[in-house]
Write an enzyme that holds these catalytic residues in place. Structure first.
Site, PDB file in Angstrom:
ATOM      1  N   PRO A   1       0.841  -1.199   0.000  1.00 44.45           N
ATOM      2  CA  PRO A   1       0.000   0.000   0.000  1.00 44.45           C
ATOM      3  C   PRO A   1       0.878   1.252   0.000  1.00 44.45           C
ATOM      4  O   PRO A   1       1.922   1.282   0.659  1.00 44.45           O
ATOM      5  CB  PRO A   1      -0.801  -0.132   1.298  1.00 44.45           C
ATOM      6  N   HIS A   2       0.462   2.240  -0.758  1.00 40.43           N
ATOM      7  CA  HIS A   2       1.257   3.457  -0.860  1.00 40.43           C
ATOM      8  C   HIS A   2       0.357   4.651  -1.121  1.00 40.43           C
ATOM      9  O   HIS A   2      -0.757   4.506  -1.616  1.00 40.43           O
ATOM     10  CB  HIS A   2       2.329   3.335  -1.945  1.00 40.43           C
TER      11      HIS A   2
END
Length: 157
Positions: free
Chosen positions: A66-67
């Site tokens: 996740p970013h």
């Protein structure tokens, strides 16, 4: 790339027990915010969730990256969690995720963001390395593995 620029020992957690993707994102947001950069965990969470709405960051093989982007920081920050039990992350292979590396970058990062993600994708495509992460039982051991990995390590996989 030197991963120690992204991680600190405080942002690496081993065997955390959570039951949902939302809670995983909440936890990594808290870890990143606690890193001393005076960032708001809710803003980090909102950025990560906003990116997930565009498509899952579950890469497959039990890994998610996740970013998100956020103003108010001048450098990229990361957090890593090895979950005690995999959670549904809407990964491309539909398998549960137990290795999560979250990345937060400044809004102005463009090429840097992509370079970091490419490095992380290469790191977590190394199956032997991922198995070592899964076998580790302490935060400090996880941190050591993460910070000592080099692209040449993946030749052996």
């Amino acid at each position: 790339m030197n991963i120690t620029e992204l991680l600190s020992t405080e942002r690496v957690v081993c065997s955390h027990d959570v039951a949902s993707k939302k809670r995983v994102l909440d936890l990594v947001s808290e870890l990143i915010a606690a890193g001393g950069d005076k960032l708001d965990s809710r803003a980090i969470f909102d950025s990560l969730v906003g990116r997930e709405r565009l498509g899952s960051t579950g890469l497959g093989n039990g890994v998610a990256l996740p970013h998100g982007r956020l103003g108010g920081t001048e450098h990229a920050l990361g957090a890593f969690i090895r979950l005690a039990k995999g959670v549904d992350f809407d990964a491309i292979d539909q398998q549960p995720v137990d290795l999560v590396f979250a990345l937060l970058v400044p809004e102005h990062f463009t090429d840097e963001h992509l370079k970091i993600l490419a490095y992380l994708a290469e790191m977590f495509s190394d199956r032997v390395f991922c198995e070592r992460l899964r076998a580790t039982t302490a935060d400090a051991e996880l941190y050591t593995l993460l910070t000592r990995w080099t692209p040449s390590d993946s030749i052996m996989t």
